[in-house]
Design a protein around this motif. Structure first.
Motif, PDB file in Angstrom:
ATOM      1  N   MET A  32       0.883  -1.166   0.000  1.00  0.00           N
ATOM      2  CA  MET A  32       0.000   0.000   0.000  1.00  0.00           C
ATOM      3  C   MET A  32       0.919   1.214   0.000  1.00  0.00           C
ATOM      4  O   MET A  32       1.873   1.263   0.767  1.00  0.00           O
ATOM      5  N   VAL A  33       0.627   2.167  -0.870  1.00  0.00           N
ATOM      6  CA  VAL A  33       1.513   3.314  -1.038  1.00  0.00           C
ATOM      7  C   VAL A  33       0.699   4.600  -0.895  1.00  0.00           C
ATOM      8  O   VAL A  33      -0.371   4.725  -1.489  1.00  0.00           O
ATOM      9  N   GLU A  34       1.218   5.554  -0.107  1.00  0.00           N
ATOM     10  CA  GLU A  34       0.549   6.860  -0.019  1.00  0.00           C
ATOM     11  C   GLU A  34       0.729   7.581  -1.349  1.00  0.00           C
ATOM     12  O   GLU A  34       1.764   7.455  -1.992  1.00  0.00           O
ATOM     13  N   THR A  35      -0.252   8.353  -1.767  1.00  0.00           N
ATOM     14  CA  THR A  35      -0.151   9.020  -3.068  1.00  0.00           C
ATOM     15  C   THR A  35      -0.756  10.421  -3.009  1.00  0.00           C
ATOM     16  O   THR A  35      -1.642  10.682  -2.196  1.00  0.00           O
ATOM     17  N   LYS A  36      -0.259  11.279  -3.890  1.00  0.00           N
ATOM     18  CA  LYS A  36      -0.779  12.648  -3.940  1.00  0.00           C
ATOM     19  C   LYS A  36      -1.774  12.813  -5.082  1.00  0.00           C
ATOM     20  O   LYS A  36      -2.328  13.881  -5.298  1.00  0.00           O
ATOM     21  N   ILE A  37      -1.963  11.752  -5.852  1.00  0.00           N
ATOM     22  CA  ILE A  37      -2.864  11.827  -7.000  1.00  0.00           C
ATOM     23  C   ILE A  37      -4.276  12.224  -6.523  1.00  0.00           C
ATOM     24  O   ILE A  37      -4.689  11.848  -5.421  1.00  0.00           O
ATOM     25  N   THR A  38      -4.976  12.989  -7.346  1.00  0.00           N
ATOM     26  CA  THR A  38      -6.347  13.346  -6.955  1.00  0.00           C
ATOM     27  C   THR A  38      -7.305  12.287  -7.512  1.00  0.00           C
ATOM     28  O   THR A  38      -6.967  11.536  -8.433  1.00  0.00           O
ATOM     29  N   LYS A  39      -8.498  12.302  -6.956  1.00  0.00           N
ATOM     30  CA  LYS A  39      -9.533  11.357  -7.385  1.00  0.00           C
ATOM     31  C   LYS A  39      -9.814  11.542  -8.885  1.00  0.00           C
ATOM     32  O   LYS A  39      -9.945  10.570  -9.633  1.00  0.00           O
ATOM     33  N   GLU A  40      -9.854  12.802  -9.312  1.00  0.00           N
ATOM     34  CA  GLU A  40     -10.147  13.114 -10.720  1.00  0.00           C
ATOM     35  C   GLU A  40      -9.054  12.558 -11.632  1.00  0.00           C
ATOM     36  O   GLU A  40      -9.343  11.937 -12.650  1.00  0.00           O
ATOM     37  N   GLU A  41      -7.778  12.774 -11.231  1.00  0.00           N
ATOM     38  CA  GLU A  41      -6.658  12.277 -12.037  1.00  0.00           C
ATOM     39  C   GLU A  41      -6.686  10.747 -12.103  1.00  0.00           C
ATOM     40  O   GLU A  41      -6.481  10.162 -13.161  1.00  0.00           O
ATOM     41  N   ALA A  42      -6.954  10.145 -10.967  1.00  0.00           N
ATOM     42  CA  ALA A  42      -6.967   8.676 -10.909  1.00  0.00           C
ATOM     43  C   ALA A  42      -8.014   8.123 -11.870  1.00  0.00           C
ATOM     44  O   ALA A  42      -7.737   7.214 -12.658  1.00  0.00           O
ATOM     45  N   MET A  43      -9.199   8.707 -11.840  1.00  0.00           N
ATOM     46  CA  MET A  43     -10.274   8.195 -12.699  1.00  0.00           C
ATOM     47  C   MET A  43      -9.936   8.368 -14.167  1.00  0.00           C
ATOM     48  O   MET A  43     -10.183   7.483 -14.974  1.00  0.00           O
ATOM     49  N   LEU A  44      -9.352   9.528 -14.500  1.00  0.00           N
ATOM     50  CA  LEU A  44      -9.040   9.787 -15.910  1.00  0.00           C
ATOM     51  C   LEU A  44      -7.931   8.878 -16.451  1.00  0.00           C
ATOM     52  O   LEU A  44      -7.853   8.604 -17.630  1.00  0.00           O
ATOM     53  N   LYS A  45      -7.060   8.387 -15.548  1.00  0.00           N
ATOM     54  CA  LYS A  45      -5.981   7.494 -15.970  1.00  0.00           C
ATOM     55  C   LYS A  45      -6.445   6.043 -16.089  1.00  0.00           C
ATOM     56  O   LYS A  45      -5.771   5.227 -16.707  1.00  0.00           O
ATOM     57  N   SER A  46      -7.579   5.729 -15.473  1.00  0.00           N
ATOM     58  CA  SER A  46      -7.946   4.314 -15.305  1.00  0.00           C
ATOM     59  C   SER A  46      -8.669   3.717 -16.507  1.00  0.00           C
ATOM     60  O   SER A  46      -9.525   4.363 -17.104  1.00  0.00           O
ATOM     61  N   GLN A  47      -8.328   2.469 -16.800  1.00  0.00           N
ATOM     62  CA  GLN A  47      -9.059   1.731 -17.851  1.00  0.00           C
ATOM     63  C   GLN A  47     -10.283   1.045 -17.265  1.00  0.00           C
ATOM     64  O   GLN A  47     -11.198   0.664 -17.982  1.00  0.00           O
ATOM     65  N   VAL A  48     -10.243   0.849 -15.928  1.00  0.00           N
ATOM     66  CA  VAL A  48     -11.380   0.219 -15.253  1.00  0.00           C
ATOM     67  C   VAL A  48     -11.744   1.073 -14.040  1.00  0.00           C
ATOM     68  O   VAL A  48     -10.866   1.506 -13.294  1.00  0.00           O
ATOM     69  N   LEU A  49     -13.040   1.322 -13.878  1.00  0.00           N
ATOM     70  CA  LEU A  49     -13.525   2.106 -12.736  1.00  0.00           C
ATOM     71  C   LEU A  49     -14.581   1.266 -12.021  1.00  0.00           C
ATOM     72  O   LEU A  49     -15.560   0.833 -12.642  1.00  0.00           O
ATOM     73  N   ASN A  55     -27.457   9.183  -3.736  1.00  0.00           N
ATOM     74  CA  ASN A  55     -27.106  10.540  -4.165  1.00  0.00           C
ATOM     75  C   ASN A  55     -25.704  10.629  -4.744  1.00  0.00           C
ATOM     76  O   ASN A  55     -25.308  11.668  -5.252  1.00  0.00           O
ATOM     77  N   TYR A  56     -24.930   9.555  -4.616  1.00  0.00           N
ATOM     78  CA  TYR A  56     -23.548   9.618  -5.081  1.00  0.00           C
ATOM     79  C   TYR A  56     -23.475   9.255  -6.565  1.00  0.00           C
ATOM     80  O   TYR A  56     -23.778   8.130  -6.959  1.00  0.00           O
ATOM     81  N   LYS A  57     -23.082  10.223  -7.396  1.00  0.00           N
ATOM     82  CA  LYS A  57     -22.925   9.962  -8.830  1.00  0.00           C
ATOM     83  C   LYS A  57     -21.600  10.573  -9.272  1.00  0.00           C
ATOM     84  O   LYS A  57     -21.354  11.756  -9.016  1.00  0.00           O
ATOM     85  N   VAL A  58     -20.777   9.764  -9.940  1.00  0.00           N
ATOM     86  CA  VAL A  58     -19.527  10.292 -10.487  1.00  0.00           C
ATOM     87  C   VAL A  58     -19.865  11.141 -11.716  1.00  0.00           C
ATOM     88  O   VAL A  58     -20.658  10.721 -12.561  1.00  0.00           O
ATOM     89  N   ASN A  59     -19.260  12.318 -11.798  1.00  0.00           N
ATOM     90  CA  ASN A  59     -19.443  13.195 -12.949  1.00  0.00           C
ATOM     91  C   ASN A  59     -18.938  12.500 -14.227  1.00  0.00           C
ATOM     92  O   ASN A  59     -17.785  12.081 -14.302  1.00  0.00           O
ATOM     93  N   SER A  60     -19.803  12.397 -15.223  1.00  0.00           N
ATOM     94  CA  SER A  60     -19.454  11.663 -16.459  1.00  0.00           C
ATOM     95  C   SER A  60     -18.211  12.217 -17.142  1.00  0.00           C
ATOM     96  O   SER A  60     -17.484  11.483 -17.820  1.00  0.00           O
ATOM     97  N   ASP A  61     -17.951  13.525 -16.971  1.00  0.00           N
ATOM     98  CA  ASP A  61     -16.785  14.137 -17.616  1.00  0.00           C
ATOM     99  C   ASP A  61     -15.473  13.552 -17.092  1.00  0.00           C
ATOM    100  O   ASP A  61     -14.433  13.692 -17.734  1.00  0.00           O
ATOM    101  N   LEU A  62     -15.528  12.946 -15.898  1.00  0.00           N
ATOM    102  CA  LEU A  62     -14.297  12.407 -15.306  1.00  0.00           C
ATOM    103  C   LEU A  62     -14.008  10.984 -15.776  1.00  0.00           C
ATOM    104  O   LEU A  62     -13.025  10.380 -15.363  1.00  0.00           O
ATOM    105  N   ILE A  63     -14.892  10.457 -16.601  1.00  0.00           N
ATOM    106  CA  ILE A  63     -14.713   9.070 -17.063  1.00  0.00           C
ATOM    107  C   ILE A  63     -14.372   9.113 -18.551  1.00  0.00           C
ATOM    108  O   ILE A  63     -15.144   9.657 -19.347  1.00  0.00           O
ATOM    109  N   LYS A  64     -13.210   8.569 -18.910  1.00  0.00           N
ATOM    110  CA  LYS A  64     -12.813   8.695 -20.321  1.00  0.00           C
ATOM    111  C   LYS A  64     -13.507   7.636 -21.177  1.00  0.00           C
ATOM    112  O   LYS A  64     -13.940   6.580 -20.684  1.00  0.00           O
TER     113      LYS A  64
END
Ligand code: NAD
Length: 307
Positions: free
Chosen positions: A220-237, A245-254
């Motif tokens: 397990m590694v501490e990271t400074k990446i933001t949630k938005e950056e992580a989602m945009l880099k990911s091939q799987v979410l 009420n929790y919905k991920v903003n579609s713009d953050l999903i590539k």
């Protein structure tokens, strides 16, 4: 991945595993039995138990739902632990909530822990211990919801085939929003073990999971990446926030991302399937994995008798 966009129905994946189980039971000729304890009127748990019972009965497994008072649960679990005709035990949580529920999870004997949630089974998963005993006769079980998600990812063709152990997900980045001990963290560990970089997000922040130097170890590694950056880099979410009420903003999903939602409510807008592969529910595969775990426990216990 064959179809690059659209909704995926996981029924064929569940049926594939259930058919295997059915065949195995027909061959053995026994009657594996699972007992499930329900202490509340929660509709979600009731529905889930109903679907589990239908699936189990079709496949040759006896599924017994026991509705009891929560104050009687500990004794009921101990009784089931001692009953040789019961091969798997599960409980619908929350019962009391908090640490008392964690305690109850550990009252279930690891040998009958069909959901794989006892500390022993989770510790073994995190430390790549495959057997419950020194003689290596009793295989451990893996928590069934994370296992279901791994099987779905495999079936979607994201795992590389014909590679060495621990290499199948090398080069893949995966974001999981949920770090519970029931789903999110065991899942992060399993995917990291296969080589993925996993961004594990919970309400308090992000932790990265990656493979350790030796196969089967996880860092397990501490990271400074933001949630938005992580989602945009990911091939799987992978989404598991238990709130309507929790919905991920579609713009953050590539475009082209594989989005797997295991929460009771959809954590993305439904029309995200116009640009991604969306698996909106996984419950049927979870039930298939529950059956698969039960067979493992049943075989472990059968083997013990013949040794
Ligand atoms: P939990 O309450 O133990 O965990 C919820 C997780 O979500 C926690 O890690 C929490 O920090 C995180 N979270 C909550 N709000 C967040 C936010 N705003 N941002 C980021 N993270 C947030 O729940 P659980 O047992 O892991 O279950 C989660 C959901 O999955 C529930 O809806 C449950 O019904 C469902 N579930 C489905 C299956 C299945 O097979 N389909 C199986 C188990 C659980």
């Amino acid at each position: 991945v064959e179809n690059k966009k659209g909704k995926v129905d996981v029924t064929p994946i569940a049926n594939f595993f259930r058919n295997e189980i059915k065949e195995q039971i027909t061959k053995i000729g026994g009657k594996p039995r699972m007992v499930a304890f329900l202490t509340t009127d929660d509709q979600g748990a009731l529905d889930y138990s109903k679907w589990t019972k239908i699936a189990c009965n079709k496949d040759g497994i006896e599924f017994i739902l026991k509705r009891i008072e929560r104050v009687d649960l500990e004794d009921a679990i101990i009784e089931a632990n001692q009953d040789d005709d019961v091969h798997g035990i599960m409980v619908y949580y929350p019962v009391f909530g908090g640490m008392l529920d964690s305690y109850l999870q550990d009252v279930i004997s690891p040998e009958k822990d069909v959901e794989g949630l006892s500390t022993t089974n989770r510790f073994n998963l995190y430390h790549n211990i495959r057997y419950l005993d020194k003689e290596m006769t009793k295989k451990c079980v893996i928590p069934c919801t994370p296992l279901a998600i791994v099987k779905i990812i495999e079936q979607l063709g994201i795992y590389r085939e014909n590679v060495e152990l621990g290499q199948a997900l090398v080069g893949k980045e995966i974001t999981i929003i949920n770090r519970s001990e029931i789903v999110g963290r065991p899942l992060a560990a399993m995917l990291a073990n296969d080589g993925a970089i996993v961004y594990s997000i919970d309400i308090n922040g992000i932790i990265m999971f990656e493979a350790g130097k030796r196969y089967g170890t996880i860092k397990m590694v501490e990271t400074k990446i933001t949630k938005e950056e992580a989602m945009l880099k990911s091939q799987v979410l992978i989404l598991g926030v238990p709130s309507p009420n929790y919905k991920v903003n579609s713009d953050l999903i590539k475009e082209g991302t594989v989005v797997i939602n295991f929460a009771g409510c959809l954590n993305v807008d439904e029309d995200i399937d116009s640009k991604t592969i969306l698996v909106p529910t996984i419950g049927k595969v979870t039930i298939a994995m529950l059956e698969r775990n039960l067979m493992r426990l049943y075989n472990n216990q059968r083997l013990k008798k013949t040794l």
